[in-house]
Write an enzyme that holds these catalytic residues in place. Structure first.
Site, PDB file in Angstrom:
ATOM      1  N   ASP A  56      -2.493  -2.026 -14.881  1.00 54.75           N
ATOM      2  CA  ASP A  56      -2.211  -2.313 -13.473  1.00 54.75           C
ATOM      3  C   ASP A  56      -1.538  -3.678 -13.391  1.00 54.75           C
ATOM      4  OD1 ASP A  56      -3.486   0.035 -13.008  1.00 54.75           O
ATOM      5  OD2 ASP A  56      -5.180  -0.813 -11.892  1.00 54.75           O
TER       6      ASP A  56
ATOM      7  N   ASP B  48      -5.001   9.349  -3.864  1.00 56.47           N
ATOM      8  CA  ASP B  48      -6.058   8.337  -3.888  1.00 56.47           C
ATOM      9  C   ASP B  48      -6.932   8.553  -2.658  1.00 56.47           C
ATOM     10  OD1 ASP B  48      -4.576   7.326  -6.032  1.00 56.47           O
ATOM     11  OD2 ASP B  48      -3.435   6.001  -4.713  1.00 56.47           O
TER      12      ASP B  48
END
EC number: 5.3.1.16
Length: 240
Positions: A8, A129
């Site tokens: 990330d 998500d």
């Protein structure tokens, strides 16, 4: 089942967030390309990349870090975050990404997902998500009324390469994945499903593999950085 090590990217560095909160970021490596090489040298078959700043900005922000990873590694990589138009999709695929992940636009412009999946077979995934089963967009900053499974089903016949399902409440929390909901997602669609969020130990990966649904893979981040999961051991266990 494929294990996807996660990198990330925030402000050019490899970080992990706690439940998607940008203010709760832990920096694990100032050199994301070096981090990627560590994963590759351990034997991973794929890399999972996320442009966190891009997810909020709506356009690529950590492009230099992604390009550095692509330049140094040879394994296929998938990227999500800030990819919201066809030009950006084409640009990333031209730079060598194996797969782009479309999240926010899957809710706001589903026709773009369908167009891209048709134009680039096997190279477009949908990132779903969810917080308590409801889809979140714009870097998880906005929770919609869209049901996660319903969204996945809406792309059933459109050539989408994978669904990457992230349980936000579990992400980075090291509390184990939401196996029940992830398995339900995988049973609901014929599209390959990749689990994300909460993987904290090797037993979690085994539980996902053996959940009774056909999962394509699982993403792990913090557990790899913290040493709670040994990547070589996990890869061997999943292949075995």
């Amino acid at each position: 089942m494929i294990l996807y090590p996660a990198i990330d990217l925030k402000d050019g560095k490899a970080v992990r967030l706690l439940r998607g909160d940008m203010d709760k970021a832990t920096v694990f490596n100032d050199d994301p390309a070096a981090q990627a090489m560590e994963f590759v040298e351990a034997g991973c078959d794929w890399l999972h990349l996320v442009d966190l700043n891009g997810a909020f900005a709506g356009e690529p922000v950590n492009a230099a870090a992604v390009e550095a990873i692509l330049a140094r590694t040879k394994v296929p990589a998938q990227l999500g975050g800030g990819i919201r138009d066809m030009a950006t999709i084409e640009r990333w695929l031209d730079k060598g990404l194996a797969r782009v992940i479309l999240g926010t636009v899957a809710v706001e412009k589903p026709e773009l997902v369908r167009e891209a999946a048709k134009a680039f077979p096997g190279k477009v995934a949908v990132g779903i998500d969810a917080r308590d089963g409801r889809v979140a967009t714009k870097g998880w900053a906005e929770v919609t009324d869209v049901d996660a499974v319903d969204l996945a089903r809406s792309f059933e016949n459109d050539g989408v390469a994978a669904i990457i399902y992230t349980d936000i409440n579990r992400d980075g929390a090291m509390q184990g994945p939401n196996i029940e909901y992830t398995a339900a997602m995988a049973r609901a669609v014929s599209i390959p499903v990749i689990a994300s969020g909460g993987v904290s130990k090797l037993a979690d990966l085994i539980a996902l593999r053996d959940c009774g649904a056909q999962l394509n893979g699982a993403i792990s981040g913090r557990a790899l950085y913290d040493g709670a999961i040994d990547l070589k051991e996990a890869l061997a266990a999943l292949k075995g």
